[in-house]
Design a protein around this motif. Structure first.
Motif, short mmCIF file in Angstrom:
data_model
loop_
_atom_site.label_atom_id
_atom_site.label_comp_id
_atom_site.label_asym_id
_atom_site.label_seq_id
_atom_site.Cartn_x
_atom_site.Cartn_y
_atom_site.Cartn_z
N ALA A 1 0.73 -1.36 0.01
CA ALA A 1 -0.03 0.12 -0.14
C ALA A 1 0.85 1.05 -0.03
CB ALA A 1 -0.81 0.15 1.46
N CYS A 2 1.91 1.15 0.54
CA CYS A 2 3.04 2.23 0.37
C CYS A 2 2.92 2.31 -0.78
CB CYS A 2 3.76 1.83 1.49
SG CYS A 2 5.65 3.34 1.48
N VAL A 3 3.94 1.55 -1.42
CA VAL A 3 4.79 1.29 -2.88
C VAL A 3 3.13 2.56 -3.81
CG1 VAL A 3 4.74 0.25 -5.16
CG2 VAL A 3 5.82 0.50 -2.91
N MET A 4 1.92 1.26 -3.66
CA MET A 4 0.83 2.70 -4.37
C MET A 4 0.42 3.57 -4.20
SD MET A 4 -3.50 1.21 -4.29
CE MET A 4 -3.57 1.81 -2.21
N ASN A 5 0.90 3.78 -2.74
CA ASN A 5 0.14 5.64 -2.72
C ASN A 5 1.49 6.26 -3.45
OD1 ASN A 5 -0.60 8.13 -0.98
ND2 ASN A 5 0.99 8.21 -0.36
N ALA A 6 2.65 6.04 -3.12
CA ALA A 6 4.08 6.66 -3.78
C ALA A 6 3.69 6.95 -4.88
CB ALA A 6 5.11 5.68 -3.43
N ALA A 7 3.94 5.89 -5.72
CA ALA A 7 2.92 6.48 -7.22
C ALA A 7 2.01 6.97 -7.44
CB ALA A 7 3.65 4.32 -7.72
N ASN A 8 0.90 6.40 -6.51
CA ASN A 8 -0.46 7.16 -6.89
C ASN A 8 -0.23 8.64 -6.85
OD1 ASN A 8 -3.41 7.56 -7.31
ND2 ASN A 8 -2.91 8.73 -5.10
N GLU A 9 0.89 9.05 -5.45
CA GLU A 9 0.48 10.81 -5.61
C GLU A 9 1.58 11.46 -6.49
OE1 GLU A 9 2.68 11.61 -1.76
OE2 GLU A 9 1.29 10.68 -0.58
N ILE A 10 2.20 10.53 -7.62
CA ILE A 10 3.45 10.99 -8.50
C ILE A 10 2.36 11.00 -9.94
CG2 ILE A 10 5.18 10.46 -9.94
CD1 ILE A 10 6.55 11.09 -7.11
N ALA A 11 1.48 10.01 -9.59
CA ALA A 11 0.33 10.06 -10.70
C ALA A 11 -0.40 10.97 -11.37
CB ALA A 11 -0.28 8.92 -10.54
N VAL A 12 -0.95 11.65 -9.93
CA VAL A 12 -1.93 12.52 -10.03
C VAL A 12 -0.79 13.95 -9.84
CG1 VAL A 12 -3.17 13.58 -8.10
CG2 VAL A 12 -3.36 11.32 -7.52
N TYR A 13 0.33 13.80 -9.44
CA TYR A 13 1.28 14.72 -10.19
C TYR A 13 1.06 14.92 -11.65
CZ TYR A 13 5.02 18.24 -9.66
OH TYR A 13 5.93 19.79 -10.21
N GLY A 14 1.67 13.99 -11.95
CA GLY A 14 1.48 14.11 -13.52
C GLY A 14 0.30 14.60 -13.92
N PHE A 15 -0.86 14.08 -13.60
CA PHE A 15 -2.18 14.27 -14.47
C PHE A 15 -2.37 15.63 -14.11
CE2 PHE A 15 -6.80 14.43 -13.86
CZ PHE A 15 -6.75 14.70 -15.16
N LEU A 16 -2.32 15.98 -12.98
CA LEU A 16 -2.20 17.32 -12.13
C LEU A 16 -1.71 18.95 -13.40
CD1 LEU A 16 -3.49 17.89 -9.18
CD2 LEU A 16 -4.74 17.74 -10.40
N ARG A 17 -0.66 18.16 -14.27
CA ARG A 17 0.21 19.00 -14.77
C ARG A 17 0.31 18.65 -16.51
NH1 ARG A 17 0.99 18.91 -10.15
NH2 ARG A 17 1.99 20.54 -8.92
N ASN A 18 -0.41 17.90 -16.49
CA ASN A 18 -1.25 17.61 -18.41
C ASN A 18 0.32 16.72 -18.94
OD1 ASN A 18 -3.70 18.73 -18.28
ND2 ASN A 18 -2.51 21.04 -18.21
N ARG A 19 1.11 15.88 -17.80
CA ARG A 19 1.95 15.00 -18.20
C ARG A 19 1.40 13.96 -18.31
NH1 ARG A 19 7.06 17.52 -17.05
NH2 ARG A 19 8.12 15.70 -17.94
#
Ligand code: NDP
Ligand code: MG
Length: 384
Positions: free
Chosen positions: A321-339
């Motif tokens: 779950a720790c790994v899932m959460n970290a990757a999700n934080e990066i994913a959301v960050y990337g999505f919010l910056r249209n990456r």
């Protein structure tokens, strides 16, 4: 005696609503600490209004601005990430409202627990990342962890007076977010402007995107496991678009208790701050005579695969779950910056979950390492 409150993440959606609750009850609360990441102007305004003992601005470039603006007050000003932990250890407050978003809230929350402060927990990621260690520490230090997340507040309220009774299951309700009923051919093109439009709640950007992908409900399943000591089989998610039933508990006799109300985070925030008491509020009331019917359906986990991934993390345990959460934080960050696109977020999380090596019983250090590894891996996939 007034309860002395520290709000970590005071400039966010939860933080500002908590200050509204406090402002409406000046006889009950005193604000001791406020923290922001970089929103100096709002932090200054809040400090002038509530006169805390200390404020922290994490972004050190904002230190001088905050320091100068508060020079004529008694408020001490700190800056930098480390300051969050230092201030969390102060003995001048009774309860921390943990309302920082993401993994960034973990260390200060742990420090507050270690130094014996009661926790009103909004920051669900703290439990998703290291729920075993956090809850163990809370038991050891005899500090209450009172959920602010509306679903968990609902379950917590349903469990009052039921200490000796076995829970058959909890039912977490999910609004379904702005894309309820949509399929991948639609989702592939959605932009952040759509994802940020939640039908029932006005929240920070990260949790709004998590609600649109259903990752929020996935995180909440794991949060429920740790808060209420549940087995994965005892946690069910059901779509309830009206968000009037905030969640339910079913006991072994088959009886179901639900907690209901209009969707307004001020209610669970106030409850966490005043528990075990309830105090009057002027929040709008739900009116059964004027309401439409309440509706429930199964979540579509084939389309919203994050929910399935979170189910996998819930079953697997360890650092998953720790790994899932970290990757999700990066994913959301990337999505919010249209990456990256909307569906790419799930892809990224899944790849990280399968890439980062599994640790069955991680230490706190190993959770930090897993978080960093997963973050770096996910970031490398989208060239961040
Ligand atoms: P927001 O994005 O609105 O606010 C986040 C707060 O944390 C802000 O004060 C922000 O400061 C601060 N912050 C951001 N990044 C960091 C960092 N790296 N280090 C220290 N502080 C940081 O989030 P929300 O209020 O929506 O959510 C807060 C938490 O509560 C989340 O964990 C969320 O899942 C949970 N939650 C929120 C609900 C809601 O209705 N909003 C409902 C249920 C749970 P700044 O403003 O300066 O950037
Ligand atoms: Mg919630």
């Amino acid at each position: 005696m007034k309860k002395r409150i520290a709000i970590f993440g005071s400039t966010g959606s939860i933080g500002t609503q908590a200050l509204e609750v406090i402002a409406a009850n000046p006889d009950k609360f005193e604000v001791e600490i406020l923290t922001a990441y970089s929103n100096d102007s709002l932090l200054i305004q809040q400090a002038k209004q509530f006169n805390p003992n200390a404020v922290v601005v994490v972004n050190e470039n904002k230190y001088n601005a905050v320091k100068d603006a508060l020079a004529a007050t008694d408020t001490k000003v700190f800056a930098g990430e480390k300051a969050l932990e230092e201030v969390a250890a102060f003995d001048t407050y009774d309860m921390m409202l943990a309302a920082i978003v993401g993994f960034a809230g973990l260390k200060s929350t742990l420090k507050a627990i270690e130094t014996g402060k009661a926790i009103a927990l909004a920051n669900k990621e703290t439990l998703v990342v290291a729920g075993d260690i956090v809850m163990q520490k809370a038991v050891e230090k005899r500090v209450p962890v009172i959920p602010v997340d509306s679903e968990h507040s609902a379950i917590f309220q349903c469990l009052i007076g039921e200490t000796r009774n076995r829970i058959e299951k909890v039912v977490l309700t999910a609004s379904g977010g702005p894309f309820l009923g949509k399929k991948p051919n639609f989702l592939v093109n959605v932009k952040k402007e759509h994802a940020l439009q939640h039908p029932n709640w006005n929240m920070g950007a990260k949790i709004s995107v998590d609600s649109a992908t259903l990752m929020n409900k996935g995180l909440e399943m794991i949060e429920a496991k740790w808060l209420f000591n549940l087995q994965p089989s005892q946690i069910q998610v059901i779509i309830h678009p009206q968000s009037v039933i905030h969640s339910m508990v079913q006991f072994e006799d088959g009886s179901i208790k639900a907690q209901m109300g209009l969707p307004d985070m001020k209610l669970p925030i106030q409850y966490a701050l005043t528990f075990p008491q309830r105090i009057p509020s002027s929040f709008p009331r739900y009116d059964f005579t004027r309401s439409s019917s309440l509706h429930f359906e199964q979540p579509d986990i084939k389309t919203f695969r994050n929910l399935a991934l979170a189910g996998e993390a819930l079953h697997r345990g360890g650092n998953t779950a720790c790994v899932m959460n970290a990757a999700n934080e990066i994913a959301v960050y990337g999505f919010l910056r249209n990456r990256i696109g909307f569906l790419d977020m799930t892809e990224l999380v899944e790849r990280a979950m399968h890439k980062i090596h599994f640790i069955e019983n991680p230490t706190l250090e190993e959770y930090f390492e897993s978080d960093a590894e997963a973050r770096n891996f996910a970031a490398s996939l989208i060239n961040l």
